[in-house]
Design a protein around this motif. Structure first.
Motif, PDB file in Angstrom:
ATOM      1  N   ASN A 246      -3.790 -14.326  21.915  1.00  0.00           N
ATOM      2  CA  ASN A 246      -4.801 -15.333  22.188  1.00  0.00           C
ATOM      3  C   ASN A 246      -4.580 -16.511  21.256  1.00  0.00           C
ATOM      4  N   ALA A 249      -2.291 -15.885  18.499  1.00  0.00           N
ATOM      5  CA  ALA A 249      -2.639 -14.811  17.572  1.00  0.00           C
ATOM      6  C   ALA A 249      -2.703 -13.487  18.308  1.00  0.00           C
ATOM      7  N   GLU A 251      -4.276  -9.984  19.096  1.00  0.00           N
ATOM      8  CA  GLU A 251      -5.611  -9.379  19.014  1.00  0.00           C
ATOM      9  C   GLU A 251      -5.600  -7.997  19.666  1.00  0.00           C
ATOM     10  N   TRP A 258     -12.767  -7.870  20.930  1.00  0.00           N
ATOM     11  CA  TRP A 258     -11.407  -8.218  20.526  1.00  0.00           C
ATOM     12  C   TRP A 258     -11.391  -8.618  19.065  1.00  0.00           C
ATOM     13  N   LYS A 259     -10.431  -8.035  18.307  1.00  0.00           N
ATOM     14  CA  LYS A 259     -10.282  -8.308  16.884  1.00  0.00           C
ATOM     15  C   LYS A 259      -8.876  -8.868  16.642  1.00  0.00           C
ATOM     16  N   ARG A 260      -8.784  -9.868  15.751  1.00  0.00           N
ATOM     17  CA  ARG A 260      -7.487 -10.443  15.415  1.00  0.00           C
ATOM     18  C   ARG A 260      -6.719  -9.484  14.511  1.00  0.00           C
TER      19      ARG A 260
END
Length: 410
Positions: A246, A249, A251, A258-260
């Motif tokens: 995304n 980045a 994720e 959603w987490k980076r």
């Protein structure tokens, strides 16, 4: 010996005639009684019409019976050339070829109907006599089917059972929550067992659980191994439902959102990540020279330090500005990308002190050091340009020792 040196007008004596007659008679007796060929002699046939001659040596010599028979025998020997007795006549050869006058065509057509060992396409099924016993043997469909997947969704269902001989309806599915399964879900999976060496179910195994339908909750691709008869834990292989890119980045989805990946933040520091020390000089206000570029590792802030001057004191300043795709002008977006060499001049870019992303300006003709904190709100590349002065001004703007410094913290 009869006289041979006669002279003209010489009288022939009776004795001379007698001598000639005697020699003729002696020659006749010699020819009549000859038993071998005589060199330099006349040849006379006997009462049976036969004559005695020597063996020929030259091409134009008369051949005798012995030489003719020897030549024929030699030709036959060369033709047979050591063939076995059963195949040393034309009749025997014809019988061996099936008396087929088109033997070569018959053999060619027969070979054309065979499978080429170098590779071929078959139009029918190849039936094998049994299961393979060596690695190089071909395998029957039944043998392959028996080696992959659970046979049923009934009976004793256990993911640790790799013998694949359970009773039931012969479905190749197991639920995720069956004994020793990969997930606590009713979703169906295709089990696959890949065994090393033994192929008996007793060796080391890599096992895959492939979902029957990704739309069911709790599904995904799982894998585990059995080494020295001990099973490892299940590992989920990530798919697009679990991981994505995304805005540059990476994720992952943790079940709630959603987490980076890494979750870090870029902060200013004394750690130099990129350095552009070479002095760059450029003249012009409506053009800019690309002097530095970097790709952020995380969102947050970075520190940019550099030295800037305009070559002489004047009313116009040397300016260093920063661009990226979210804040740059359209001409910059289309004229420059990450492949553009440092030192490239781009026209149509207004490098002035009024630009919103100006990092520093200097107009006194002396080097001035700047330390600027630049906010990073996107992971797109950031480009740095130098410019300044008026249109047609011969005084260059100069920059050197550009350093981009930051750390990524969790």
């Amino acid at each position: 010996m009869a006289k041979t040196n006669w002279q003209m007008n010489e009288v022939v004596q009776p004795a001379d005639l007698n001598q000639i007659g005697q020699e003729i008679n002696d020659l006749a007796d010699e020819i009549e009684g000859a038993t071998t060929a005589m060199p330099g002699s006349l040849v006379k046939r006997d009462e049976q019409g036969r004559a005695k001659i020597a063996n020929p040596t030259a091409d134009d010599d008369i051949a005798n019976k012995g030489s003719v028979e020897a030549a024929i025998a030699s030709a036959i020997t060369n033709l047979v050339n050591g063939s076995p007795t059963a195949l040393d006549t034309l009749m025997e050869l014809a019988a061996a070829l099936g008396n087929d006058p088109n033997f070569a065509t018959t053999v060619t057509n027969a070979l054309a109907a065979k499978v080429n060992k170098a590779g071929d396409t078959m139009t029918g099924q190849l039936v094998l006599p049994g299961d393979p016993t060596l690695d190089s043997h071909a395998a029957r469909k039944r043998y392959v089917d028996d080696k992959f997947g659970a046979k049923t969704t009934e009976g004793v269902l256990d993911w640790n059972d790799v013998t694949n001989v359970r009773p039931g309806a012969a479905a190749t599915l197991l639920r995720g929550n069956a004994a020793n399964g990969p997930s606590n879900t009713l979703a169906y999976f295709h089990p696959f067992n890949f065994e090393y060496a033994t192929k008996t179910g007793a060796g080391n195994i890599s096992q895959l659980a492939i979902p029957y339908a990704l739309t069911e909750p709790g599904t995904g691709i799982y894998m585990r191994t059995r080494y020295l008869n001990v099973w490892s834990g299940w590992q989920k292989l990530l798919t697009s439902a679990d991981i994505r890119v995304n805005s540059g980045a990476l994720e992952y989805y943790d079940g709630t959102g959603w987490k980076r990946v890494g979750g870090g933040v870029s902060v200013p520091s004394n750690t130099v990540k990129k350095s552009f020390d070479t002095l760059r000089a450029h003249t012009g206000e409506m053009t800019g020279m690309l002097v530095a570029v970097f790709i952020p590792e995380a969102l947050g802030e970075v520190e940019v330090s550099f030295e800037l001057r305009r070559a002489v004191n004047g009313s116009y300043s040397a300016n260093l500005i920063a661009f990226n795709t979210s804040i740059g002008e359209n001409v910059r977006k289309t004229a420059v990308d990450y492949r553009t060499p440092i030192g490239t001049v781009v026209s149509g870019v207004n490098i002035t002190h009024a630009h919103p992303m100006v990092l520093g300006q200097e107009s006194n003709g002396t080097w001035k050091t700047f330390n600027v904190v630049l906010g990073i709100n996107t992971l797109q590349p950031v480009y740095f340009f130098i410019g300044g002065g008026s249109v047609g001004s011969p005084v260059p703007s100069e920059v050197r020792n550009i350093k981009i410094k930051y750390d990524v913290v969790q």
